[in-house]
Scaffold this active site. Structure first.
Site, PDB file in Angstrom:
ATOM      1  CB  ALA A  66      25.720  27.937  -1.788  1.00 48.93           C
ATOM      2  N   GLY A 111      26.143  30.521   2.484  1.00 47.17           N
ATOM      3  CA  GLY A 111      27.638  30.546   2.168  1.00 47.17           C
ATOM      4  C   GLY A 111      28.267  31.897   2.286  1.00 47.17           C
ATOM      5  CD  GLU A 114      28.588  27.857   5.230  1.00 45.80           C
ATOM      6  OE1 GLU A 114      28.116  27.972   4.118  1.00 45.80           O
ATOM      7  OE2 GLU A 114      28.799  26.870   5.860  1.00 45.80           O
ATOM      8  CD  GLU A 134      23.319  27.720   4.908  1.00 45.84           C
ATOM      9  OE1 GLU A 134      22.663  28.176   5.856  1.00 45.84           O
ATOM     10  OE2 GLU A 134      24.218  27.827   4.489  1.00 45.84           O
TER      11      GLU A 134
HETATM   12  N1  COA Z   1      21.185  31.904  -5.167  1.00 44.43           N
HETATM   13  C1  COA Z   1      20.747  32.149  -6.278  1.00 44.43           C
HETATM   14  N2  COA Z   1      19.985  33.124  -6.579  1.00 44.43           N
HETATM   15  C2  COA Z   1      19.750  34.238  -5.569  1.00 44.43           C
HETATM   16  C3  COA Z   1      20.180  33.795  -4.388  1.00 44.43           C
HETATM   17  C4  COA Z   1      21.105  32.568  -4.258  1.00 44.43           C
HETATM   18  N3  COA Z   1      21.435  32.141  -2.926  1.00 44.43           N
HETATM   19  N4  COA Z   1      19.778  34.759  -3.421  1.00 44.43           N
HETATM   20  C5  COA Z   1      19.247  35.640  -4.294  1.00 44.43           C
HETATM   21  N5  COA Z   1      19.071  35.295  -5.667  1.00 44.43           N
HETATM   22  C6  COA Z   1      18.644  35.836  -6.843  1.00 44.43           C
HETATM   23  C7  COA Z   1      17.104  36.052  -6.757  1.00 44.43           C
HETATM   24  O1  COA Z   1      16.533  34.750  -7.279  1.00 44.43           O
HETATM   25  C8  COA Z   1      16.761  36.900  -7.732  1.00 44.43           C
HETATM   26  O2  COA Z   1      16.991  36.556  -9.128  1.00 44.43           O
HETATM   27  P1  COA Z   1      15.715  36.927 -10.178  1.00 44.43           P
HETATM   28  O3  COA Z   1      16.010  38.431 -10.208  1.00 44.43           O
HETATM   29  O4  COA Z   1      16.568  36.347 -11.534  1.00 44.43           O
HETATM   30  O5  COA Z   1      14.863  36.359  -9.974  1.00 44.43           O
HETATM   31  C9  COA Z   1      17.777  38.033  -7.390  1.00 44.43           C
HETATM   32  O6  COA Z   1      18.989  37.200  -6.750  1.00 44.43           O
HETATM   33  C10 COA Z   1      17.466  39.005  -6.480  1.00 44.43           C
HETATM   34  O7  COA Z   1      16.727  38.324  -5.258  1.00 44.43           O
HETATM   35  P2  COA Z   1      15.306  38.558  -4.572  1.00 44.43           P
HETATM   36  O8  COA Z   1      14.970  37.563  -3.809  1.00 44.43           O
HETATM   37  O9  COA Z   1      14.337  39.084  -5.536  1.00 44.43           O
HETATM   38  O10 COA Z   1      15.619  40.001  -3.612  1.00 44.43           O
HETATM   39  P3  COA Z   1      14.956  40.204  -2.486  1.00 44.43           P
HETATM   40  O11 COA Z   1      15.441  41.562  -2.265  1.00 44.43           O
HETATM   41  O12 COA Z   1      13.416  40.271  -2.556  1.00 44.43           O
HETATM   42  O13 COA Z   1      15.401  39.215  -1.383  1.00 44.43           O
HETATM   43  C11 COA Z   1      16.752  37.881  -0.042  1.00 44.43           C
HETATM   44  C12 COA Z   1      16.648  39.239  -0.774  1.00 44.43           C
HETATM   45  C13 COA Z   1      18.475  37.569   0.322  1.00 44.43           C
HETATM   46  C14 COA Z   1      16.043  38.044   1.328  1.00 44.43           C
HETATM   47  C15 COA Z   1      16.525  36.737  -0.968  1.00 44.43           C
HETATM   48  O14 COA Z   1      17.016  36.848  -2.223  1.00 44.43           O
HETATM   49  C16 COA Z   1      16.886  35.216  -0.441  1.00 44.43           C
HETATM   50  O15 COA Z   1      16.133  34.743   0.576  1.00 44.43           O
HETATM   51  N6  COA Z   1      17.899  34.733  -1.068  1.00 44.43           N
HETATM   52  C17 COA Z   1      18.365  33.501  -0.592  1.00 44.43           C
HETATM   53  C18 COA Z   1      19.180  33.232   0.642  1.00 44.43           C
HETATM   54  C19 COA Z   1      19.567  32.116   0.881  1.00 44.43           C
HETATM   55  O16 COA Z   1      18.661  31.164   1.381  1.00 44.43           O
HETATM   56  N7  COA Z   1      20.788  32.031   0.980  1.00 44.43           N
HETATM   57  C20 COA Z   1      21.519  30.549   1.584  1.00 44.43           C
HETATM   58  C21 COA Z   1      21.678  29.727   0.235  1.00 44.43           C
HETATM   59  S1  COA Z   1      22.325  28.333   0.310  1.00 44.43           S
END
Ligand code: COA
Length: 260
Positions: A66, A111, A114, A134
């Site tokens: 999400a 999400g 999910e 989460e």
């Molecule tokens: N919601 C909003 N933005 C998200 C996102 C999410 N769930 N997941 C990634 N993004 C965005 C990042 O903020 C970043 O945006 P920016 O370039 O404007 O800063 C962009 O997507 C790229 O992500 P980034 O974190 O730089 O990539 P990465 O390769 O270093 O890491 C992940 C990848 C997936 C490990 C990391 O993005 C992450 O942990 N995301 C969240 C996962 C999460 O907790 N999901 C559950 C949400 S309820």
């Protein structure tokens, strides 16, 4: 129909729905959830669509969760509403009545995991990683994940994932049954489409009733679920597809199903 955050392509009975926010790793914003809701409602109603593949755009992610930017400011009531809305969208996908395959092309987190679990079958690329992180954000699954994950992988494995928030790689996801197949990334969509077309070669009513018997039946006591199965089995005996399928076998020729 045009969508702000999705690409929908329909070819020869198969719709490919691509979540298209690659700069945010295809995170599910409220807009994306509304787009998914509208898109799947329209695919459900479209008789030309017999099955669906759901995937994410870009090189890195299926769907990374999400949209955390939107979650960060929600009030308790907004959180509850978002959860109920999200559950409804994913329920719509699961109860589409036509097979839906998730082609998990990278991160499927929160999400996104999910969403993949609401699809009927999951095919993953070799580099894919799945998880429910989460708890690391001080929240919990809100789109059905606490219920679908244990139903798919069993309670112990589900709780390990849900409580640690750690991701599993594609091979581990395959081992625990979270995904059905793992293939090289450049073969992912072809594998998903091949699998879907194998399903679509069968009677459409058979597919529809089987999905209903499994989805609905798993939520009922066994005797009730078996009664529901018997009712559907009786009903399917009234279809042209049943007559055609059995006749074709006896005449040693391929069946030509009409979906009626
Ligand atoms: N919601 C909003 N933005 C998200 C996102 C999410 N769930 N997941 C990634 N993004 C965005 C990042 O903020 C970043 O945006 P920016 O370039 O404007 O800063 C962009 O997507 C790229 O992500 P980034 O974190 O730089 O990539 P990465 O390769 O270093 O890491 C992940 C990848 C997936 C490990 C990391 O993005 C992450 O942990 N995301 C969240 C996962 C999460 O907790 N999901 C559950 C949400 S309820």
């Amino acid at each position: 129909m045009a969508y702000e955050t999705l690409i929908v392509e329909i070819r020869d009975g198969v719709a490919v729905v691509t979540v298209n926010r690659p700069d945010k790793l295809n995170a599910l914003s409220d807009r994306t959830m509304e787009d998914l809701d509208r898109a799947f409602a329209s695919l459900q109603d479209d008789p030309a669509v017999r099955g669906v593949i759901l995937t994410g755009s870009g090189e890195k992610a299926f769907v990374a969760g999400a949209d955390i930017g939107e979650l960060a400011t929600q009030s308790p009531l907004e959180g509850r509403e978002r959860s109920v809305r999200g559950q409804r969208v994913l329920d719509r996908i699961e109860s589409l009545g036509k097979p839906v395959i998730a082609a998990v092309n990278g991160f499927a987190l929160g999400g996104g995991c999910e969403l993949a679990m609401a699809c009927h079958v999951r095919v993953a690329s070799e580099g894919a990683r799945l998880g429910t992180p989460e708890v690391k954000l001080g929240i919990m699954c809100g789109y059905g994940g606490t219920q679908r994950l244990p139903r798919i992988v069993g309670k112990g494995r589900a709780l390990e994932m849900l409580l640690t928030g750690e991701m599993v790689d594609a091979q581990e996801a395959l081992r625990i049954g979270l995904v059905n197949r793992v293939v090289p990334k450049d073969k992912l969509l072809a594998e998903a489409e091949g699998l879907l077309r194998k399903m679509l070669a069968n009677g459409p009513v058979s597919l529809n009733f089987t999905l209903a018997a499994v989805n609905d039946g798993l939520e009922m006591p066994l005797d009730e679920a078996q009664r529901a199965e018997a009712t559907l089995f009786g009903l399917i005996c009234s279809t042209g597809d049943m007559k055609e399928g059995t006749k074709a076998f006896l005449e040693k020729r391929p069946a030509k199903f009409q979906g009626r």
